[in-house]
Write a protein that holds these residues in place. Structure first.
Motif, short mmCIF file in Angstrom:
data_model
loop_
_atom_site.label_atom_id
_atom_site.label_comp_id
_atom_site.label_asym_id
_atom_site.label_seq_id
_atom_site.Cartn_x
_atom_site.Cartn_y
_atom_site.Cartn_z
N GLY A 1 32.79 32.64 5.82
CA GLY A 1 32.06 31.55 6.45
C GLY A 1 32.77 30.96 7.65
N THR A 2 33.99 31.43 7.95
CA THR A 2 34.73 30.92 9.10
C THR A 2 34.38 31.74 10.34
N ILE A 3 33.88 31.09 11.37
CA ILE A 3 33.59 31.76 12.63
C ILE A 3 34.88 32.37 13.16
N THR A 4 34.86 33.67 13.47
CA THR A 4 36.03 34.37 13.97
C THR A 4 35.64 35.16 15.21
N VAL A 5 36.36 34.92 16.30
CA VAL A 5 36.06 35.55 17.59
C VAL A 5 37.35 36.11 18.17
N VAL A 6 37.26 37.28 18.82
CA VAL A 6 38.40 37.82 19.56
C VAL A 6 38.02 37.90 21.04
N ALA A 7 39.01 37.61 21.89
CA ALA A 7 38.80 37.64 23.34
C ALA A 7 40.15 37.65 24.03
N GLU A 8 40.32 38.57 25.00
CA GLU A 8 41.57 38.57 25.78
C GLU A 8 41.69 37.27 26.55
N LYS A 9 40.59 36.83 27.15
CA LYS A 9 40.58 35.57 27.90
C LYS A 9 40.06 34.48 26.97
N ARG A 10 41.00 33.67 26.49
CA ARG A 10 40.64 32.72 25.43
C ARG A 10 39.59 31.71 25.88
N LYS A 11 39.61 31.33 27.16
CA LYS A 11 38.60 30.38 27.63
C LYS A 11 37.20 30.95 27.46
N GLU A 12 37.04 32.24 27.76
CA GLU A 12 35.75 32.88 27.57
C GLU A 12 35.37 32.89 26.09
N GLY A 13 36.36 33.03 25.22
CA GLY A 13 36.11 32.99 23.79
C GLY A 13 35.61 31.63 23.35
N VAL A 14 36.24 30.56 23.86
CA VAL A 14 35.79 29.21 23.52
C VAL A 14 34.38 28.97 24.04
N GLU A 15 34.12 29.39 25.28
CA GLU A 15 32.79 29.21 25.87
C GLU A 15 31.73 29.96 25.07
N PHE A 16 32.09 31.14 24.56
CA PHE A 16 31.15 31.89 23.72
C PHE A 16 30.83 31.11 22.45
N ILE A 17 31.84 30.55 21.80
CA ILE A 17 31.63 29.77 20.58
C ILE A 17 30.72 28.56 20.86
N LEU A 18 30.98 27.88 21.98
CA LEU A 18 30.18 26.70 22.35
C LEU A 18 28.71 27.05 22.55
N LYS A 19 28.47 28.23 23.14
CA LYS A 19 27.10 28.64 23.42
C LYS A 19 26.43 29.24 22.19
N ARG A 20 27.14 30.16 21.51
CA ARG A 20 26.55 30.89 20.38
C ARG A 20 26.28 29.98 19.18
N PHE A 21 27.13 28.97 18.99
CA PHE A 21 26.99 28.09 17.83
C PHE A 21 26.67 26.65 18.25
N LYS A 22 25.89 26.55 19.30
CA LYS A 22 25.56 25.25 19.88
C LYS A 22 24.94 24.30 18.86
N GLY A 23 24.13 24.82 17.97
CA GLY A 23 23.48 23.97 16.99
C GLY A 23 24.32 23.65 15.77
N GLN A 24 25.44 24.32 15.64
CA GLN A 24 26.30 24.14 14.47
C GLN A 24 27.75 24.39 14.87
#
Length: 350
Positions: free
Chosen positions: A115-138
């Motif tokens: 249940g823990t959102i887990t993301v990998v990204a070389e560019k961590r800022k892009e990873g954070v932005e992905f989380i903000l967009k993909r899980f905008k409602g939660q």
């Protein structure tokens, strides 16, 4: 006349120190910018190259946040993975890929923390932005940056640095001559220091005393052996005490793994060590398997290696002709657990 490899290592270490110093200076002078995420960020990192006990600490921190009702998300580079860019390893319902695509550590942490959102990204800022967009409602309530002390593009509300008490500290040297990623003095950037893998109390006390001179809070911990888990199809004895084994691992500091096995009463007759995160192949493992067969040895590996092997069905089938096990480990706190909990809570306060 040069001193051969030693001379080359010293020269390369000096160059590495200069480059690292210039980069850090650029951040401190504002030439390179630090981005502030709209969510709390906790970073867990090293000042040396791997093998500090960072991953079991990350697992404990994820579990701690979940235990107090928070929803952490893990963001890692995914070292050693075959994929590129931003990849969603796990959402709030399921794991979406294997260790080849995700990297062994992110997959293991996702599996241990359903249940823990887990993301990998070389560019961590892009990873954070992905989380903000993909899980905008939660949105998660905190983002945990794994292995990010040297990644200064993202500001953090708590910067944790893990230091291995079993490695050279007072005589530590820069890569590739030693294992330092940057000069030891740079730990002063951290908000919290965790002295891990404590086995020798005298050595640990000397290191802790030096760390406390920085004025940064110090937590003391050790990596403790946990459950030994059977896997594969070969019959596995319930009582593993006194078991004769061939141990294998591809981790940063494998000596602690052998020590943990021996503490559990396992007789390590032989071992094979590979590079940290090194992909396994049949060619690399066949000689090891032949030895285990000839000497009637069980196979024992680390939990991280187990998750790296998990998607390799042909290799897993090959190994399973022998009884196979992996060793779970956990972080066990000696001193300062309350300090860590207090600082983790403070990092997510508005």
């Amino acid at each position: 006349m040069s001193e051969g490899p030693n001379f080359l290592h010293k020269t390369a270490a000096l160059l590495y120190r200069v480059v690292t110093g210039l980069r850090n200076s650029a951040f401190e002078r504002g030439v390179l910018k630090t981005w502030h995420a709209p969510l709390p960020v906790v970073s867990i990192g090293n000042i040396t190259a791997g093998g500090t006990g960072k991953t079991p600490l990350a697992d404990w921190i994820i579990g701690y946040y979940r235990s107090i009702g928070e929803t952490p998300a893990l963001l890692s580079r995914g070292y050693g993975r075959s994929s590129k860019g931003v990849l969603l390893v796990a959402d709030t319902r399921r794991i979406l890929c294997g260790s080849r695509e995700a990297g062994d550590e992110p997959l293991m942490l996702a599996a241990k923390n359903p249940g823990t959102i887990t993301v990998v990204a070389e560019k961590r800022k892009e990873g954070v932005e992905f989380i903000l967009k993909r899980f905008k409602g939660q949105l998660p309530s905190v983002i945990i940056l794994d292995d990010a002390f040297q990644h200064r593009q993202i500001a953090r509300d708590l910067d944790i640095v893990v230091i291995n008490a079993a490695e050279a500290y007072f005589d530590a040297r820069m890569l590739p001559e030693g294992r330092l990623r940057e000069p030891l003095a740079n730990i002063r950037r951290a908000g919290l220091l965790v002295l891990s893998k404590i086995n020798d109390r005298k050595t640990a006390d000397a290191i802790a005393l030096d760390l406390k001179k920085t004025g940064i809070p110090v937590v003391e911990a050790r990596t403790a052996a946990d459950e030994l888990v059977a896997f594969g199809t070969a019959a596995a004895a319930e009582n593993t005490s006194g078991m004769r084994a061939l141990a294998f691992a591809g981790i940063g500091a494998p000596g602690g793994f052998l020590l943990s096995l021996r503490e559990r009463g396992i007789e390590v007759d032989s071992h094979r060590f590979f590079r940290d995160h090194e992909p396994y192949s049949k060619e690399k493992l066949i000689p090891m398997l032949l030895e285990a067969e000839q000497r009637s040895l069980s196979l024992v590996t680390t939990e991280k290696d187990y998750y790296r092997l998990l998607g390799e069905h042909e290799i897993m089938a090959m190994l399973s002709v022998r009884p196979c096990y992996y060793l779970k480990i956990r972080t066990e706190f000696i001193e300062g657990k309350e300090t860590l909990e207090t600082m983790l809570k403070a990092a997510i306060q508005p």
